[in-house]
Write an enzyme that holds these catalytic residues in place. Structure first.
Site, PDB file in Angstrom:
ATOM      1  N   GLY A 182       0.779  -1.233   0.000  1.00 38.40           N
ATOM      2  CA  GLY A 182       0.000   0.000   0.000  1.00 38.40           C
ATOM      3  C   GLY A 182       0.807   1.278   0.000  1.00 38.40           C
ATOM      4  N   CYS A 183       2.132   1.192  -0.110  1.00 40.52           N
ATOM      5  CA  CYS A 183       2.964   2.397  -0.055  1.00 40.52           C
ATOM      6  C   CYS A 183       2.742   3.298  -1.271  1.00 40.52           C
ATOM      7  CB  CYS A 183       4.437   2.014   0.066  1.00 40.52           C
ATOM      8  SG  CYS A 183       4.817   1.076   1.569  1.00 40.52           S
ATOM      9  N   THR A 184       2.571   2.690  -2.437  1.00 38.97           N
ATOM     10  CA  THR A 184       2.305   3.486  -3.632  1.00 38.97           C
ATOM     11  C   THR A 184       0.953   4.171  -3.519  1.00 38.97           C
ATOM     12  OG1 THR A 184       3.668   2.040  -5.019  1.00 38.97           O
ATOM     13  CG2 THR A 184       2.041   3.415  -6.143  1.00 38.97           C
ATOM     14  N   SER A 187       1.305   7.187  -1.029  1.00 37.43           N
ATOM     15  CA  SER A 187       1.991   8.348  -1.590  1.00 37.43           C
ATOM     16  C   SER A 187       1.158   9.019  -2.668  1.00 37.43           C
ATOM     17  CB  SER A 187       3.354   7.928  -2.160  1.00 37.43           C
ATOM     18  OG  SER A 187       4.229   7.538  -1.127  1.00 37.43           O
TER      19      SER A 187
END
Length: 293
Positions: A182-184, A187
């Protein structure tokens, strides 16, 4: 303190290192100086240690080159204690101990990029509310060092495990680590709502332990227009005692968000983050209506 290394340990780096920092108090002194506690009386207050013991341990750490002793007052002369480059090199040791304690002493040993809301780890992170972010700088994606706290009424600092420009760059088994994915999305959600944060008087900074070049490639691929900062040296992570896990051979930040005011005081803490888009909405609400939090 007496030397404990025997002749048989002369070639053992572990034994040699423990002769410097193997005492209970020495690593706690390193922990607290990393947090921004530099003066004798403040260290004694934080640690609850006797003046005699603290004096001995500080002398040991100064002699070993872990701390420097620097005057901050002339009449009478008083000193404060700062981590040297040799001392800052111990920060990964502190984080490894904390990670081990969170996983194996407080938890069941499972590798996670998050935690349960009722965990003592979550309570430790939420206790950051009302504390101050120490003065330090981190490398940005462009290589220049900058303060993680912007000169705006608020700064939203979101910490994420890792985001890469290419899918094949993620460590093996990444998708199987709870909370890692879920980091993309995170951001990009901040990217798409950046104008709303700016209108509310807030800057947005993303922080991970990735290298600046990795962050730069990701920012370019996803058109991220706000700073991504590298805490590869674990300076901010150690200063705030943030939770971590290990994947792909490096220490990584667990996903969490701090809302910090211009005076560097943490006003809101979001952890654990289980719904990424909801956490961005919560951060925006915190800067729009700080009195309502």
């Amino acid at each position: 303190m007496p030397q404990r290394v025997s002749q048989a340990d002369a070639d053992c780096a572990i034994a040699q290192a423990l002769d410097v920092v193997g005492d209970w108090w020495t690593l706690l002194i390193v922990r607290d100086t990393a947090r921004g506690v530099h003066r004798f009386d403040a260290l004694q207050r934080e640690l609850g240690v006797s003046r005699k013991v603290l004096t001995e341990r500080l002398r040991l750490l100064v002699d070993a080159g872990v701390l420097s002793r620097e005057p901050y007052q002339e009449r009478p002369v008083r000193h404060e204690y700062r981590l040297t480059p040799r001392g800052r090199a111990l920060l990964p040791v502190l984080i490894a101990l904390q990670d081990w304690g969170d996983a194996w002493v407080r938890g069941d040993g499972e590798t996670m990029a998050t935690t349960d809301e009722s965990s003592r780890e979550a309570a430790r992170v939420h206790a950051l509310r009302g504390t101050r972010v120490p003065d330090l700088t981190l490398p940005g994606a462009d290589g220049d060092r900058r303060d993680p706290v912007a000169d705006t009424p608020y700064t939203v600092l979101y910490f994420f495990p890792g985001a890469y420009a290419r899918q094949e760059s993620y460590p093996p088994g990444w998708s199987g680590i709870p909370g890692a994915r879920g980091c993309t999305l995170e951001s990009c959600t901040y990217r798409d709502q950046l104008a709303d944060f700016t209108a509310a008087g807030a800057s947005v900074h993303g922080v991970s332990t990735q290298r600046p070049d990795e962050q730069a490639a990701f920012a370019e691929a996803e058109h991220v227009r706000f700073p991504l900062l590298s805490d590869a040296g674990l300076e901010l992570t150690a200063a705030l005692r943030l939770p971590t896990f290990r994947a792909g051979g490096i220490v990584r930040a667990k996903r969490l968000t701090l809302v910090v005011d211009r005076a560097r005081t943490v006003r809101e803490v979001l952890y654990p983050v289980t719904d990424i888009e909801a956490s961005v909405r919560a951060a925006l609400a915190a800067v729009r209506d700080p009195a309502g939090r």
